[in-house]
Design a protein around this motif. Structure first.
Motif, PDB file in Angstrom:
ATOM      1  N   SER A  16       0.840  -1.180   0.000  1.00 24.77           N
ATOM      2  CA  SER A  16       0.000   0.000   0.000  1.00 24.77           C
ATOM      3  C   SER A  16       0.886   1.245   0.000  1.00 24.77           C
ATOM      4  N   MET A  17       0.751   2.078  -1.031  1.00 25.25           N
ATOM      5  CA  MET A  17       1.558   3.290  -1.176  1.00 25.25           C
ATOM      6  C   MET A  17       0.616   4.482  -1.245  1.00 25.25           C
ATOM      7  N   VAL A  18       1.138   5.667  -0.937  1.00 25.91           N
ATOM      8  CA  VAL A  18       0.323   6.879  -1.117  1.00 25.91           C
ATOM      9  C   VAL A  18      -0.056   6.967  -2.602  1.00 25.91           C
ATOM     10  N   ARG A  19       0.945   6.904  -3.450  1.00 19.58           N
ATOM     11  CA  ARG A  19       0.749   6.710  -4.892  1.00 19.58           C
ATOM     12  C   ARG A  19       2.075   6.229  -5.447  1.00 19.58           C
ATOM     13  N   GLY A  20       2.062   5.745  -6.669  1.00 18.44           N
ATOM     14  CA  GLY A  20       3.305   5.337  -7.304  1.00 18.44           C
ATOM     15  C   GLY A  20       4.012   6.537  -7.903  1.00 18.44           C
ATOM     16  N   ALA A  21       5.292   6.361  -8.201  1.00 19.47           N
ATOM     17  CA  ALA A  21       6.074   7.420  -8.853  1.00 19.47           C
ATOM     18  C   ALA A  21       6.033   7.220 -10.362  1.00 19.47           C
ATOM     19  N   PHE A  22       6.150   8.329 -11.085  1.00 18.72           N
ATOM     20  CA  PHE A  22       6.130   8.284 -12.549  1.00 18.72           C
ATOM     21  C   PHE A  22       7.541   8.649 -13.034  1.00 18.72           C
ATOM     22  N   VAL A  23       8.236   7.632 -13.552  1.00 20.41           N
ATOM     23  CA  VAL A  23       9.639   7.780 -13.938  1.00 20.41           C
ATOM     24  C   VAL A  23       9.750   7.623 -15.447  1.00 20.41           C
ATOM     25  N   VAL A  24      10.399   8.571 -16.110  1.00 23.92           N
ATOM     26  CA  VAL A  24      10.564   8.508 -17.566  1.00 23.92           C
ATOM     27  C   VAL A  24      12.048   8.381 -17.911  1.00 23.92           C
ATOM     28  N   VAL A  25      12.342   7.525 -18.882  1.00 23.54           N
ATOM     29  CA  VAL A  25      13.709   7.391 -19.384  1.00 23.54           C
ATOM     30  C   VAL A  25      13.726   7.852 -20.838  1.00 23.54           C
ATOM     31  N   GLU A  26      14.566   8.841 -21.118  1.00 22.89           N
ATOM     32  CA  GLU A  26      14.662   9.430 -22.454  1.00 22.89           C
ATOM     33  C   GLU A  26      16.077   9.287 -22.998  1.00 22.89           C
ATOM     34  N   GLY A  27      16.231   9.540 -24.290  1.00 23.42           N
ATOM     35  CA  GLY A  27      17.557   9.521 -24.904  1.00 23.42           C
ATOM     36  C   GLY A  27      17.465   9.217 -26.388  1.00 23.42           C
ATOM     37  N   VAL A  28      18.584   9.430 -27.093  1.00 22.55           N
ATOM     38  CA  VAL A  28      18.617   9.134 -28.531  1.00 22.55           C
ATOM     39  C   VAL A  28      18.497   7.623 -28.743  1.00 22.55           C
ATOM     40  N   ASP A  29      18.327   7.229 -29.992  1.00 19.74           N
ATOM     41  CA  ASP A  29      18.270   5.804 -30.335  1.00 19.74           C
ATOM     42  C   ASP A  29      19.560   5.121 -29.880  1.00 19.74           C
ATOM     43  N   ARG A  30      19.421   3.963 -29.293  1.00 24.03           N
ATOM     44  CA  ARG A  30      20.532   3.112 -28.814  1.00 24.03           C
ATOM     45  C   ARG A  30      21.244   3.651 -27.577  1.00 24.03           C
ATOM     46  N   ALA A  31      20.671   4.630 -26.918  1.00 27.39           N
ATOM     47  CA  ALA A  31      21.306   5.131 -25.690  1.00 27.39           C
ATOM     48  C   ALA A  31      21.250   4.084 -24.581  1.00 27.39           C
ATOM     49  N   GLY A  32      20.364   3.113 -24.729  1.00 24.43           N
ATOM     50  CA  GLY A  32      20.244   2.070 -23.702  1.00 24.43           C
ATOM     51  C   GLY A  32      18.964   2.182 -22.892  1.00 24.43           C
ATOM     52  N   LYS A  33      17.980   2.914 -23.416  1.00 27.42           N
ATOM     53  CA  LYS A  33      16.730   3.129 -22.661  1.00 27.42           C
ATOM     54  C   LYS A  33      16.033   1.820 -22.319  1.00 27.42           C
ATOM     55  N   THR A  34      15.818   1.004 -23.357  1.00 32.51           N
ATOM     56  CA  THR A  34      15.040  -0.225 -23.135  1.00 32.51           C
ATOM     57  C   THR A  34      15.788  -1.170 -22.189  1.00 32.51           C
ATOM     58  N   THR A  35      17.091  -1.278 -22.367  1.00 31.85           N
ATOM     59  CA  THR A  35      17.927  -2.098 -21.476  1.00 31.85           C
ATOM     60  C   THR A  35      17.801  -1.609 -20.030  1.00 31.85           C
ATOM     61  N   GLN A  36      17.898  -0.306 -19.857  1.00 30.45           N
ATOM     62  CA  GLN A  36      17.929   0.239 -18.490  1.00 30.45           C
ATOM     63  C   GLN A  36      16.542   0.260 -17.843  1.00 30.45           C
ATOM     64  N   VAL A  37      15.507   0.445 -18.655  1.00 29.84           N
ATOM     65  CA  VAL A  37      14.142   0.381 -18.103  1.00 29.84           C
ATOM     66  C   VAL A  37      13.911  -1.010 -17.523  1.00 29.84           C
ATOM     67  N   GLN A  38      14.339  -2.014 -18.274  1.00 32.05           N
ATOM     68  CA  GLN A  38      14.201  -3.403 -17.837  1.00 32.05           C
ATOM     69  C   GLN A  38      14.944  -3.655 -16.527  1.00 32.05           C
ATOM     70  N   ARG A  39      16.183  -3.164 -16.466  1.00 34.88           N
ATOM     71  CA  ARG A  39      16.992  -3.376 -15.258  1.00 34.88           C
ATOM     72  C   ARG A  39      16.406  -2.648 -14.054  1.00 34.88           C
ATOM     73  N   LEU A  40      15.956  -1.418 -14.296  1.00 28.87           N
ATOM     74  CA  LEU A  40      15.386  -0.628 -13.197  1.00 28.87           C
ATOM     75  C   LEU A  40      14.122  -1.291 -12.654  1.00 28.87           C
ATOM     76  N   CYS A  41      13.285  -1.765 -13.576  1.00 34.06           N
ATOM     77  CA  CYS A  41      12.057  -2.445 -13.150  1.00 34.06           C
ATOM     78  C   CYS A  41      12.387  -3.689 -12.328  1.00 34.06           C
TER      79      CYS A  41
END
Ligand code: ADP
Ligand code: FDM
Ligand code: MG
Length: 232
Positions: A16-41
């Motif tokens: 039970s949380m007050v609310r969840g946080a909204f986290v965005v990962v941005e960057g140019v193509d191949r910066a590693g966004k998808t890789t890092q989103v997966q790891r962070l999750c």
């Protein structure tokens, strides 16, 4: 492409949380966004946080499929039209984002309206300025924290040659990066810049150090009781 939105989901939030946080990962193509989103999750999930992921464009919806066929050069559209579709693709998820945060899920989002603005403005269409590009996204749920994975185009190119998609061209990628950096320096830019040129583990650790305090503050109710709205 399968949506990753439910990969970390439970029927009901585990905690039970007050609310969840909204986290965005941005960057140019191949910066590693998808890789890092997966790891962070995975890391947040392992610690017991309620986690959902989302990516934009979400190519699953009807609007998303139109965007997908444009990106794959199967259809062509006026720059304004595709820009508005990208924005509409976020708007069709806005309610889901708000409701999911309210249920106590922290959302990790792969690209958001920053991508929307910079890729469209990078086309150098004189009738499509960065200022114009912002307008349709005004009012969308505002992230609590935005990570910008910074990578120079020559480094991105070492991660694999450009593919077939519309924006995978060196000059455009260069302008995209410049526009991201311009946004960073604008008042209220509020992105945390992380050098994405180091090893995946090093980048992961830096993201973790930036993001975790925000997640804890938001979930604990000491920051951002209400989800903000993008004000342009
Ligand atoms: P994006 O989602 O930003 O386009 P990806 O996460 O798909 O980027 O990564 C693009 C490619 O670069 C993949 O092959 C990935 O394995 C690789 N990659 C990601 N991060 C790094 C890194 N820090 N160093 C070297 N290669 C990386
Ligand atoms: N892109 C992405 C845009 O041009 N506008 C947007 O609003 C968004 C969210 O779509 F070239 C571009 C950025 C990229 C392409 O992104 C697809 P992925 O991350 O490769 O799926
Ligand atoms: Mg990606």
């Amino acid at each position: 492409m399968a949506s990753t939105a439910d990969q970390f989901s439970w029927q009901e939030p585990r905690n039970s949380m007050v609310r969840g946080a909204f986290v965005v990962v941005e960057g140019v193509d191949r910066a590693g966004k998808t890789t890092q989103v997966q790891r962070l999750c995975s890391k947040l999930y392992a610690l017991g946080h309620n986690i959902k992921t989302i990516r934009f464009p979400d190519r699953v919806s009807t609007i998303g499929q139109m965007i997908g066929s444009y990106l794959q050069n199967e259809t062509n559209m006026d720059d304004h039209v595709v820009h508005l579709l990208f924005s509409a693709n976020r708007w069709e998820k806005a309610k889901w984002i708000e409701e999911t945060l309210a249920k106590g899920y922290t959302i990790i989002c792969d690209r958001y309206y920053y991508s929307g603005m910079v890729y469209s403005a990078a086309k150098n269409n004189p009738a499509l300025s960065l200022e114009w590009a912002k307008q349709p996204d005004i009012g969308l749920p505002k992230p609590d924290v935005v990570i910008f994975l910074d990578l120079e185009p020559w480094q991105a190119e070492q991660r694999g040659g450009y593919g077939e998609e519309k924006y995978e061209k060196r000059e455009l990628q260069q302008r995209v990066r410049e526009l991201y950096l311009q946004l960073l320096n604008a008042p209220g830019g509020g992105m945390k810049v992380i050098n994405a040129g180091d090893s995946m583990d090093a980048v992961e650790e830096r993201i973790w150090n930036e993001v975790l305090p925000w997640v804890e503050m938001v979930e604990g109710g000491t920051y951002g009781a209400k989800v903000g709205k993008f004000e342009g």
